[in-house]
Design a protein around this motif. Sequence first.
Motif, PDB file in Angstrom:
ATOM      1  N   ARG A  27       3.029  67.887 -55.206  1.00  0.00           N
ATOM      2  CA  ARG A  27       2.120  67.511 -54.119  1.00  0.00           C
ATOM      3  C   ARG A  27       0.796  67.007 -54.680  1.00  0.00           C
ATOM      4  NH1 ARG A  27       4.252  72.080 -51.438  1.00  0.00           N
ATOM      5  NH2 ARG A  27       2.480  73.362 -52.088  1.00  0.00           N
ATOM      6  N   GLN A  28       0.309  67.659 -55.734  1.00  0.00           N
ATOM      7  CA  GLN A  28      -0.947  67.224 -56.343  1.00  0.00           C
ATOM      8  C   GLN A  28      -0.793  65.836 -56.957  1.00  0.00           C
ATOM      9  OE1 GLN A  28      -1.629  70.440 -59.077  1.00  0.00           O
ATOM     10  NE2 GLN A  28      -2.789  71.667 -57.590  1.00  0.00           N
ATOM     11  N   ALA A  29       0.357  65.603 -57.612  1.00  0.00           N
ATOM     12  CA  ALA A  29       0.590  64.293 -58.224  1.00  0.00           C
ATOM     13  C   ALA A  29       0.688  63.205 -57.161  1.00  0.00           C
ATOM     14  CB  ALA A  29       1.864  64.331 -59.069  1.00  0.00           C
ATOM     15  N   THR A  30       1.346  63.532 -56.047  1.00  0.00           N
ATOM     16  CA  THR A  30       1.466  62.557 -54.963  1.00  0.00           C
ATOM     17  C   THR A  30       0.103  62.258 -54.346  1.00  0.00           C
ATOM     18  OG1 THR A  30       3.704  63.317 -54.466  1.00  0.00           O
ATOM     19  CG2 THR A  30       2.574  62.072 -52.753  1.00  0.00           C
TER      20      THR A  30
ATOM     21  N   TRP B 154       7.669  62.837 -52.868  1.00  0.00           N
ATOM     22  CA  TRP B 154       7.979  63.054 -54.291  1.00  0.00           C
ATOM     23  C   TRP B 154       7.361  61.979 -55.189  1.00  0.00           C
ATOM     24  CZ3 TRP B 154      11.331  62.017 -50.327  1.00  0.00           C
ATOM     25  CH2 TRP B 154      11.792  60.708 -50.238  1.00  0.00           C
ATOM     26  N   ALA B 155       6.718  60.974 -54.600  1.00  0.00           N
ATOM     27  CA  ALA B 155       6.112  59.898 -55.397  1.00  0.00           C
ATOM     28  C   ALA B 155       5.006  60.457 -56.280  1.00  0.00           C
ATOM     29  CB  ALA B 155       5.552  58.814 -54.480  1.00  0.00           C
ATOM     30  N   THR B 156       4.969  60.030 -57.533  1.00  0.00           N
ATOM     31  CA  THR B 156       3.915  60.451 -58.463  1.00  0.00           C
ATOM     32  C   THR B 156       3.147  59.254 -59.029  1.00  0.00           C
ATOM     33  OG1 THR B 156       5.446  60.419 -60.338  1.00  0.00           O
ATOM     34  CG2 THR B 156       5.216  62.502 -59.144  1.00  0.00           C
TER      35      THR B 156
ATOM     36  N   GLY C 223       0.633  51.128 -61.602  1.00  0.00           N
ATOM     37  CA  GLY C 223      -0.823  51.193 -61.492  1.00  0.00           C
ATOM     38  C   GLY C 223      -1.428  52.307 -62.323  1.00  0.00           C
ATOM     39  N   PRO C 224      -2.663  52.117 -62.801  1.00  0.00           N
ATOM     40  CA  PRO C 224      -3.345  53.173 -63.561  1.00  0.00           C
ATOM     41  C   PRO C 224      -3.574  54.403 -62.688  1.00  0.00           C
ATOM     42  CG  PRO C 224      -4.871  51.396 -62.973  1.00  0.00           C
ATOM     43  CD  PRO C 224      -3.498  50.922 -62.628  1.00  0.00           C
ATOM     44  N   GLY C 225      -3.334  55.562 -63.267  1.00  0.00           N
ATOM     45  CA  GLY C 225      -3.400  56.804 -62.515  1.00  0.00           C
ATOM     46  C   GLY C 225      -2.028  57.320 -62.132  1.00  0.00           C
ATOM     47  N   SER C 226      -0.995  56.501 -62.348  1.00  0.00           N
ATOM     48  CA  SER C 226       0.373  56.925 -62.059  1.00  0.00           C
ATOM     49  C   SER C 226       0.869  57.877 -63.141  1.00  0.00           C
ATOM     50  CB  SER C 226       1.313  55.711 -61.997  1.00  0.00           C
ATOM     51  OG  SER C 226       0.969  54.845 -60.949  1.00  0.00           O
ATOM     52  N   ARG C 227       1.708  58.833 -62.748  1.00  0.00           N
ATOM     53  CA  ARG C 227       2.359  59.737 -63.689  1.00  0.00           C
ATOM     54  C   ARG C 227       3.865  59.506 -63.642  1.00  0.00           C
ATOM     55  NH1 ARG C 227      -1.137  62.906 -66.015  1.00  0.00           N
ATOM     56  NH2 ARG C 227       0.582  63.908 -67.141  1.00  0.00           N
TER      57      ARG C 227
END
Length: 294
Positions: A6-9, A82-84, A172-176
């Motif tokens: 959730r934090q990553a999303t 679930w998107a990170t 994009g930058p910031g993606s994990r």
Amino acid sequence: MATTNRQATTLALAHALSAAERGLAVLPLSRTKLPALRSPHRDDADPVGRPCHGECGRFGHGVYDASTDPARIRELFAAAPWATGYGIACGLPPHHLIGIDLDVKTGTDSSAALRELALRHLFTIPPTVVVVTPSGGRHLWLSGPPDVVVPNSAGRLAPGIDIRGAGGYLVGPGSRTDHGAYAAAPGTAHLPPAACPSALLRLLLPPPRAPHPEHHSAPPSMNGHGQGLVQFVLAAHEGQRNTRLFWAACRAYEDGIGPALVEPLVDAALNTGLSEREARATITSAARMTGHRP
């Protein structure tokens, strides 16, 4: 684990909204760097007609889901908790983004290959956004002209150099992802995508194919090279008409026959289905790109 996801999303959504504020169309990505939402047509038993690019009104059409509308972006991420990460669609206004992907996993020095191309073709990559990938590669963001379609390619420009153009996207930058995070190189995050050098842009366009026989012919007063350029435009199919016209016009201006070839090229473009306004705008863009006055 769920809290971490959730934090990553949430973080990915925040970065995506920030990119959208800069005019970049975005879509949610999974940890595998693929679009997070699956196609709603994957179970269609007998698909007919053209592939759906979102006309059905549902999510799950890959890069065609990309948007700059904050409300739509939030809906996309809500549908994919679930998107990170997020992808940035290339080729769309206002930036008409072109991504130069310098890979380091192929065993080749892609940065050196790009420098060699720059020396050979006399261009310089201007200061622009640079995104560092988890593997240590780099994505260079460039802006293309609105009337030219740059295709995606892998290794065509040089080994280890992939191109993200129309129909493609950049992480994009910031993606994990499963392999780590994408981040903007220091000092580049707030730069606008720099204009693609004209010499590099010509390298990114598809190489000319042998012209097919056509019923139309160039004026008899035109030299053989000019006839070949006109035939090259006449052989264009839908989806490549502007690209072929731009390439032919660039060659004509570089070879000193641009002004004489304007009307034959316009006529050829009209025969392929372009409007006169589109054709003249593309030829004008080619003249400017090659340093000539339209």
